[in-house]
Design a protein around this motif. Structure first.
Motif: not given
Length: 259
Positions: A76-78, A80-81, A122-123, A126
């Protein structure tokens, strides 16, 4: 057809091979930069390099199991956006109703229901903020026509379908669409595994098992990852903004129903 998504960025799960790879390739062909995920590093890196070389898009990789909370957090961090999310995970093993215990169902739910939901939660914010987003969940034809030997998959994927049915209607006005692609038999490792089981159970060769299953499909053949990827890319395109909460079969006509 110009899909209108050149320059977008997508996370495609379980994309080192099979249907996930087909989706990644089709999106890359449309000019989409990728975050590719799979459990095996070697196959993932090889597929990512193949896509970089062939399509010239930016490809990031994140190895890990989406059903593992720590691995999923890193993914999820990788990712993001991202503008596009394609969820995918291998199906649980086949069997009969008496084979499965509570822990078996929990593992199936983690992989095929709860992990996709966690990725969406999570995604999608955005995407909503940007006013545009696409989510495609790779599920199974068993959502519409349950397969007796795949009770774990039937249960978990149908649960995800119910979640998407409500959620997709809540986010559509924000420019974000969520749909499910339901594969039938495709020429993937999953098909090889199931064909092996059929061959062993019936005492026939793999070729005979594959021929019998192909004969059950009106098109007379297994689907390809390219067939599947093209459908996924369309659902992720600018042309699919009015398709919301649908369960779309890609099974060569094998599921015999009118609705």
């Amino acid at each position: 057809m110009d899909l209108g998504i050149h320059g977008k960025r997508a996370l495609v799960c379980a994309s080192s091979k099979g249907l996930g790879l087909g989706c990644a390739e089709a999106l890359a062909e449309a000019g989409v930069d990728l975050v590719m995920n799979a459990r095996g590093t070697e196959a993932l890196e090889a597929s990512a390099q193949h896509i970089r070389d062939r399509y010239g898009v930016k490809v990031e990789t994140q190895a890990g199991d989406v059903s593992n909370a720590d691995d999923r957090a890193e993914l999820i961090a990788r990712a993001a956006g991202v503008d596009i999310l394609v969820t995918n995970a291998g199906g649980p093993p086949p069997g009969v109703w008496s084979d499965w215990e509570r822990d078996d169902f929990i593992r199936a739910l983690d992989a095929n229901m709860l992990s996709p939901i966690a990725l969406m939660k999570a995604l999608m914010p955005t995407m909503i903020e940007a006013g545009w987003g696409r989510v495609v969940n790779i599920t199974s034809q068993s959502v519409k026509a349950p397969i007796p030997a795949l009770g774990l998959s039937n249960a978990a994927r149908t649960g995800l379908t119910g979640y998407v049915a409500g959620t997709s209607r809540q986010v559509a006005a924000k420019g974000v669409t969520i749909n499910n692609l339901l594969p039938g038999i495709h020429a993937t490792d999953r098909a090889v595994s199931l064909d092996t089981g059929v061959a062993e159970a019936k005492g026939i060769s793999m070729e005979e098992a594959q021929a019998q299953r192909a004969a059950s499909i009106p098109t007379g053949r297994y689907g390809t990852r390219q067939d599947f990827g093209a459908a996924c890319a369309f659902l992720c395109s600018q042309h699919a903004g009015f398709i919301v909460g649908q369960n779309i079969l890609l099974d060569g006509g094998a599921t015999n129903m009118t609705i």
